[in-house]
Scaffold this motif. Structure first.
Motif, PDB file in Angstrom:
ATOM      1  N   THR A   1       3.439   5.576   1.679  1.00  0.00           N
ATOM      2  CA  THR A   1       2.693   4.730   0.722  1.00  0.00           C
ATOM      3  C   THR A   1       2.036   3.448   1.502  1.00  0.00           C
ATOM      4  N   THR A   2       2.939   2.458   2.199  1.00  0.00           N
ATOM      5  CA  THR A   2       2.606   1.513   2.670  1.00  0.00           C
ATOM      6  C   THR A   2       1.767   1.872   3.890  1.00  0.00           C
ATOM      7  N   PHE A   3       2.193   3.192   4.626  1.00  0.00           N
ATOM      8  CA  PHE A   3       1.565   3.452   5.885  1.00  0.00           C
ATOM      9  C   PHE A   3       0.182   3.883   5.825  1.00  0.00           C
ATOM     10  N   MET A   4      -0.018   4.775   4.598  1.00  0.00           N
ATOM     11  CA  MET A   4      -1.327   5.144   4.116  1.00  0.00           C
ATOM     12  C   MET A   4      -2.184   3.794   3.675  1.00  0.00           C
ATOM     13  N   ILE A   5      -1.614   2.956   3.032  1.00  0.00           N
ATOM     14  CA  ILE A   5      -2.733   1.994   2.559  1.00  0.00           C
ATOM     15  C   ILE A   5      -2.795   1.189   3.803  1.00  0.00           C
ATOM     16  N   GLY A   6      -2.151   1.156   4.960  1.00  0.00           N
ATOM     17  CA  GLY A   6      -2.274   0.301   6.106  1.00  0.00           C
ATOM     18  C   GLY A   6      -3.522   1.010   6.982  1.00  0.00           C
ATOM     19  N   ILE A   7      -3.769   2.153   6.813  1.00  0.00           N
ATOM     20  CA  ILE A   7      -4.622   2.947   7.688  1.00  0.00           C
ATOM     21  C   ILE A   7      -6.117   2.247   7.535  1.00  0.00           C
ATOM     22  N   PRO A   8      -6.886   1.969   8.653  1.00  0.00           N
ATOM     23  CA  PRO A   8      -8.204   1.228   8.356  1.00  0.00           C
ATOM     24  C   PRO A   8      -9.224   2.607   8.092  1.00  0.00           C
ATOM     25  N   SER A   9      -9.800   2.399   7.058  1.00  0.00           N
ATOM     26  CA  SER A   9     -10.820   3.126   6.618  1.00  0.00           C
ATOM     27  C   SER A   9     -12.209   3.030   7.226  1.00  0.00           C
TER      28      SER A   9
ATOM     29  N   GLY B   1      -5.886   2.492  -0.944  1.00  0.00           N
ATOM     30  CA  GLY B   1      -5.024   2.233  -1.825  1.00  0.00           C
ATOM     31  C   GLY B   1      -5.136   3.137  -3.025  1.00  0.00           C
ATOM     32  N   LEU B   2      -6.346   3.591  -3.302  1.00  0.00           N
ATOM     33  CA  LEU B   2      -6.456   4.361  -4.395  1.00  0.00           C
ATOM     34  C   LEU B   2      -6.040   5.718  -4.066  1.00  0.00           C
ATOM     35  N   ALA B   3      -6.177   6.167  -2.961  1.00  0.00           N
ATOM     36  CA  ALA B   3      -5.797   7.614  -2.687  1.00  0.00           C
ATOM     37  C   ALA B   3      -4.478   7.443  -2.468  1.00  0.00           C
ATOM     38  N   ALA B   4      -3.557   6.454  -2.117  1.00  0.00           N
ATOM     39  CA  ALA B   4      -2.342   6.402  -1.934  1.00  0.00           C
ATOM     40  C   ALA B   4      -1.609   6.547  -3.641  1.00  0.00           C
ATOM     41  N   LEU B   5      -2.148   5.869  -4.461  1.00  0.00           N
ATOM     42  CA  LEU B   5      -1.838   5.979  -5.695  1.00  0.00           C
ATOM     43  C   LEU B   5      -1.965   7.211  -6.462  1.00  0.00           C
ATOM     44  N   ALA B   6      -3.143   7.959  -6.099  1.00  0.00           N
ATOM     45  CA  ALA B   6      -3.291   9.311  -6.645  1.00  0.00           C
ATOM     46  C   ALA B   6      -2.142  10.243  -5.939  1.00  0.00           C
ATOM     47  N   GLY B   7      -1.977   9.863  -4.547  1.00  0.00           N
ATOM     48  CA  GLY B   7      -0.924  10.807  -3.984  1.00  0.00           C
ATOM     49  C   GLY B   7       0.565  10.725  -4.491  1.00  0.00           C
TER      50      GLY B   7
ATOM     51  N   ALA C   1     -10.672  13.063   8.195  1.00  0.00           N
ATOM     52  CA  ALA C   1      -9.772  13.008   7.041  1.00  0.00           C
ATOM     53  C   ALA C   1     -10.585  11.798   6.327  1.00  0.00           C
ATOM     54  N   HIS C   2     -10.515  11.916   4.849  1.00  0.00           N
ATOM     55  CA  HIS C   2     -11.224  10.863   4.272  1.00  0.00           C
ATOM     56  C   HIS C   2     -10.088  10.836   2.916  1.00  0.00           C
ATOM     57  N   GLY C   3     -10.781   9.884   1.898  1.00  0.00           N
ATOM     58  CA  GLY C   3      -9.862   9.487   0.675  1.00  0.00           C
ATOM     59  C   GLY C   3      -9.133  10.770   0.055  1.00  0.00           C
ATOM     60  N   ASN C   4      -9.765  11.629  -0.244  1.00  0.00           N
ATOM     61  CA  ASN C   4      -8.964  12.931  -0.766  1.00  0.00           C
ATOM     62  C   ASN C   4      -8.054  13.465   0.147  1.00  0.00           C
ATOM     63  N   ASP C   5      -8.334  13.600   1.330  1.00  0.00           N
ATOM     64  CA  ASP C   5      -7.056  13.793   2.328  1.00  0.00           C
ATOM     65  C   ASP C   5      -6.091  12.886   2.234  1.00  0.00           C
ATOM     66  N   ILE C   6      -6.302  11.962   2.204  1.00  0.00           N
ATOM     67  CA  ILE C   6      -4.981  10.790   2.204  1.00  0.00           C
ATOM     68  C   ILE C   6      -4.287  10.844   1.076  1.00  0.00           C
ATOM     69  N   ALA C   7      -4.998  11.111  -0.007  1.00  0.00           N
ATOM     70  CA  ALA C   7      -4.064  11.532  -1.246  1.00  0.00           C
ATOM     71  C   ALA C   7      -3.445  12.580  -1.283  1.00  0.00           C
ATOM     72  N   VAL C   8      -3.796  13.897  -0.816  1.00  0.00           N
ATOM     73  CA  VAL C   8      -3.025  15.056  -0.590  1.00  0.00           C
ATOM     74  C   VAL C   8      -2.061  14.839   0.433  1.00  0.00           C
TER      75      VAL C   8
END
Length: 356
Positions: free
Chosen positions: A116-124, A131-137, A293-300
């Motif tokens: 989760t921390t790694f995904m949130i830290g990826i520059p978009s 952050g929202l995508a990681a929460l959905a994940g 990869a975008h927000g939806n991909d990060i959530a999955v």
């Protein structure tokens, strides 16, 4: 590609992954370990256990003590639950048919905080972060864990029944659950000791993921990427034969409705997560920077990397540690279904977030 270029690409890719990815993940693991040690020392984890215990029975069909296993694995890795399972004071809360399901629950949350921390830290690209995508994940992974555990319990109940205990409680002792060990010294000394000890466990996690990242991720990258920009092979890092994108295009009719991947090459992430979650998440930053990869991909990705978290490489050892080697196949099958459901649910949860 040629044998010489192939060997050069393998070595250059492995070196790049070691320097750019493994050390970064290790840094995150050290900080996450320090935080988990601090939370454990001052009773936050115990508080979370008490708050979440009433949810365990209706959701998972497991005793409230299993919450501690979830928290422990989320803050560290899948096998962390084995340490708890060896404690007789922990095992006494479980029926025999419930114990094997600890493997599915622990794996579903393994490396959760690091992922989760790694995904949130990826520059978009838009600067808003993921952050929202990681929460959905994370929510998707929870749903996947419930499905995996319930399927496992359904199978083990047929084998062991629902009445046999793991440990006979013949002495009439209370089943109060409190095994938090408090260090000696004042609050500052305890905090420093807890953070340093937790950070040390993060180093161990970082070292442990090196083989998985370098071996599995190098192979996956070479199967995912194509030649250099001019269409030739030079032996540089991250060149490959683009096999997985070709497979993804053939399966696009199935993957797009289920997971909504932005690009067929995204299939490489969940495939890698089957063997090593650390290797899987290391693929994501480059995909984001390349616009694949975008927000939806990060959530999955978050849901499937968390829920699967290298279960093909850990399930056998974990089930063996629980003395349930005969149930390895059943555990893997149940968890495969749970991981797929996690990714599907994460996609729809993220879409719901976007609508709100």
């Amino acid at each position: 590609m040629g044998a010489v270029n192939m060997l050069n690409t393998m070595m250059q890719t492995a070196y790049s992954l070691l320097i750019d990815t493994v050390l970064y993940i290790t840094g995150i693991a050290v900080l996450a370990g320090a935080l988990s040690g601090l939370l454990s020392e001052f009773g936050v984890i115990s508080l979370v256990n008490r708050i979440l215990s009433p949810l365990m029975k209706p959701l998972y069909g497991m005793p409230g003590a299993a919450t501690l296993g979830i928290v422990t694995c989320y803050l560290s890795d899948n096998p962390a639950i084995l340490t708890l399972a060896e404690d007789q004071n922990f095992r006494r809360y479980f029926k025999r048919y419930q114990l094997p399901a600890l493997t599915n629950i622990g794996t579903a949350f393994g490396m959760g905080m690091i992922i989760t921390t790694f995904m949130i830290g990826i520059p978009s690209p838009d600067g808003k972060g993921f952050g929202l995508a990681a929460l959905a994940g994370n929510l998707g992974a929870i749903i996947g864990s419930v499905i995996s555990a319930r399927l496992m319990l359904h199978g083990t109940a047929k084998i062991y029944g629902k009445t046999e205990n793991c440990v006979d409680n013949t002495d009439g002792s209370s089943l109060s659950f409190s095994n938090r060990i408090i260090r000696e010294g004042n609050a500052a000394q305890r905090a420093i000791d807890a953070m340093l000890t937790g950070g040390k466990s993060g180093v161990e996690v970082g070292v442990t993921i090196i083989p998985g990242v370098l071996v599995i991720c190098t192979i996956i990258m070479m199967l995912s990427n194509g030649p250099s920009a001019d269409g030739t092979y030079t032996g540089a890092a991250y060149e490959g034969i683009a096999l997985l994108p070709w497979i993804g295009q053939k399966l696009d009719f199935l993957l797009t409705p289920l997971f909504g991947f932005s690009d067929p090459s995204a299939i490489a992430v969940p495939i890698t997560a089957l063997g090593a979650a650390g290797a899987a998440i290391s693929l994501v930053p480059k995909m984001v920077s390349d616009g694949l990869a975008h927000g939806n991909d990060i959530a999955v990705f978050t849901a499937m990397c968390m829920c699967w978290s290298g279960y093909l490489s850990t399930h056998v050892a974990m089930m063996d540690g629980l003395k349930c080697r005969n149930l390895v196949g059943k555990a893997i099958l149940c968890h495969t279904v749970g991981g797929l459901c996690a990714g599907i649910c994460a996609r729809w949860i993220y879409m719901l977030f976007m609508l709100l």
